[in-house]
Enzyme design. Structure first.
Site, PDB file in Angstrom:
ATOM      1  N   HIS A  29      -8.697  97.614-112.251  1.00 35.67           N
ATOM      2  CA  HIS A  29      -7.540  96.710-112.077  1.00 35.67           C
ATOM      3  C   HIS A  29      -6.268  97.531-111.859  1.00 35.67           C
ATOM      4  O   HIS A  29      -5.407  97.145-111.077  1.00 35.67           O
ATOM      5  CB  HIS A  29      -7.340  95.833-113.322  1.00 35.67           C
ATOM      6  N   ASP A  60     -18.383  96.573-117.314  1.00 34.83           N
ATOM      7  CA  ASP A  60     -17.495  95.550-116.754  1.00 34.83           C
ATOM      8  C   ASP A  60     -16.821  96.101-115.492  1.00 34.83           C
ATOM      9  O   ASP A  60     -16.149  97.133-115.539  1.00 34.83           O
ATOM     10  CB  ASP A  60     -16.434  95.144-117.788  1.00 34.83           C
ATOM     11  N   ASP A 112     -20.855  92.769-114.634  1.00 37.44           N
ATOM     12  CA  ASP A 112     -20.598  91.335-114.511  1.00 37.44           C
ATOM     13  C   ASP A 112     -20.063  91.005-113.112  1.00 37.44           C
ATOM     14  O   ASP A 112     -20.212  89.908-112.616  1.00 37.44           O
ATOM     15  CB  ASP A 112     -19.641  90.856-115.608  1.00 37.44           C
ATOM     16  N   HIS A 113     -19.437  92.016-112.475  1.00 36.63           N
ATOM     17  CA  HIS A 113     -18.870  91.895-111.127  1.00 36.63           C
ATOM     18  C   HIS A 113     -18.312  93.256-110.765  1.00 36.63           C
ATOM     19  O   HIS A 113     -18.244  94.150-111.625  1.00 36.63           O
ATOM     20  CB  HIS A 113     -17.747  90.844-111.099  1.00 36.63           C
ATOM     21  N   ASP A 131     -13.579  98.142-115.925  1.00 36.99           N
ATOM     22  CA  ASP A 131     -12.834  97.067-115.248  1.00 36.99           C
ATOM     23  C   ASP A 131     -11.328  97.307-115.274  1.00 36.99           C
ATOM     24  O   ASP A 131     -10.653  97.141-114.251  1.00 36.99           O
ATOM     25  CB  ASP A 131     -13.184  95.752-115.959  1.00 36.99           C
ATOM     26  N   SER A 139     -14.792  87.693-115.732  1.00 38.04           N
ATOM     27  CA  SER A 139     -15.766  88.218-116.694  1.00 38.04           C
ATOM     28  C   SER A 139     -16.295  87.141-117.630  1.00 38.04           C
ATOM     29  O   SER A 139     -17.393  87.286-118.169  1.00 38.04           O
ATOM     30  CB  SER A 139     -15.139  89.339-117.525  1.00 38.04           C
TER      31      SER A 139
HETATM   32 ZN    ZN Z   1     -11.471  92.282-114.692  1.00 36.31          ZN
HETATM   33 MG    MG Z   2     -15.457  92.800-120.389  1.00 41.97          MG
END
Ligand code: ZN
Ligand code: MG
Length: 357
Positions: free
Chosen positions: A257, A35, A295-296, A253, A75
């Site tokens: 962040h 992620d 996912d990104h 992820d 996500s």
């Molecule tokens: Zn995120």
């Molecule tokens: Mg996730």
């Protein structure tokens, strides 16, 4: 004349291949999602570790991650795109832009008799795993997502989020009890050490690794590589027809962040060790397609001037996601489908094609 014969020969052998109705070569798919894992996150791991499992993957492509309503996806929308083959709005879990449930690759695999599993380092009701098994208008409906998971036929799941199953605010249901009544062997981190549990292939299996979110890797969470290997052993024995397994490095992820480089590197190392387990299984098995992607991208990460090997000057440009394309790595039979640049939804189509669905 010689050329003509050669061409005819090629055509007839291709024709013959179509005539023989051999079973599809790909029996199993392991999909690993990091992620928020963009190219710079991967580069950071390479410049820290020197050599990572991803470097063994021969096929590389890129996917466009944007959602149905935003160039910058979240996500939920991106996982739904990969799971269902359909772009949807940010925040949506396993539903199309009109709010209709879309059937996921995991659900299709289950219906076709394959064993299925989810192994994550977030809560199991979090957006990425949820999009493969639940159908909800908002990623924040954790209790509804838990109910969808409890109603599903998934063979194995490992992740946090126990509180959304057995201490619910919206109703008095105890979904852990309900799962056990349906014959699922349910374990949790309070009573059991995941590194010492070996699931019986006769029963469906659930392990809660936390009440809500599991610890970050830099605070000692280390179950993902082991859980990946254990799940592969379990799933490969669970059905003769094959399996579909999703493994998520969920907290890459979160470290991005938070714009925190050191935690990011420990999440990348943990995820790479899980990738290594998948790769080793597939190499031995010969009928397993391994796909690794994100996912990104998260954080708009850059490796800035002043960086040295193992001493990176990491800078983030945002505490949110970005719209940059993310790489796709593939290994095993069917991997050649993953060359090129394509939409995130194409990953679903390619997985279906590989499995012969
Ligand atoms: Zn995120
Ligand atoms: Mg996730």
């Amino acid at each position: 004349m010689t050329a003509l014969i050669a061409i005819t020969g090629l055509m007839s052998s291709k024709y013959l291949d179509h005539q023989q109705q051999e079973p599809p070569v790909v029996k199993n798919i392991i999909l690993l999602i990091g992620d928020g894992m963009g190219l710079t996150q991967i580069s950071s791991a390479i410049y820290t570790e020197r050599k990572i499992a991803l470097e063994r993957f021969p096929v590389i492509g890129f996917q466009k991650t944007y959602s149905a309503d935003n160039l910058v996806t979240d996500s939920a929308a991106s996982a739904t795109a990969i799971a269902c083959g359909q772009k949807t709005k940010n925040n949506s879990i396993g539903i199309d832009p009109n709010g209709q449930p879309c059937k996921t690759i995991l659900e299709e695999a289950g219906e076709k008799g394959l064993a299925t599993g989810l192994v994550v380092t977030s809560s199991i009701v979090h957006a990425t795993p949820a999009s493969f098994i639940a159908h909800q208008p908002s990623r924040n409906f954790y209790e509804n997502i838990a109910a969808d998971i409890a109603a599903s036929n998934v063979d194995l799941f490992i992740g946090g989020g126990k509180q959304f199953f057995d201490r619910r605010n919206n109703d008095d249901r105890n979904l852990v009890k309900e799962l056990e009544e349906k014959g699922v062997a349910v374990y949790d981190y309070f009573r059991d050490n995941i590194l010492k549990v070996s699931p019986s292939v006769e029963k469906r299996f659930a392990f809660f690794t936390a009440d809500n979110q599991p610890l970050p890797a830099f605070q000692g969470r280390d179950y993902l590589p082991y859980a990946t290997r254990m799940s592969l052993e379990y799933l490969s024995k669970r059905s003769e027809k094959g399996f579909f397994l999703l493994v998520e490095g969920s907290q890459i992820d979160w470290s991005c962040h938070a714009n925190q480089g050191a935690p990011l590197l420990s999440e990348m190392e943990d995820f790479d060790n899980a990738i290594l387990q998948a790769f080793a299984f597939a190499k031995k098995d010969g009928h397993t397609l391994v796909i690794v992607t994100a996912d990104h991208e998260t954080g708009g990460l850059a490796i800035n001037p002043g960086s040295q090997m193992k001493r990176l000057n990491l800078k983030f440009t945002t505490n949110g996601h970005t719209a940059s394309m993310v790489p796709v790595f593939a290994y095993g039979p069917g991997s050649e489908l993953f060359y090129g640049i394509y939409e995130n939804t194409a990953i679903y189509d390619k997985m279906k094609e590989a499995l012969g669905f």
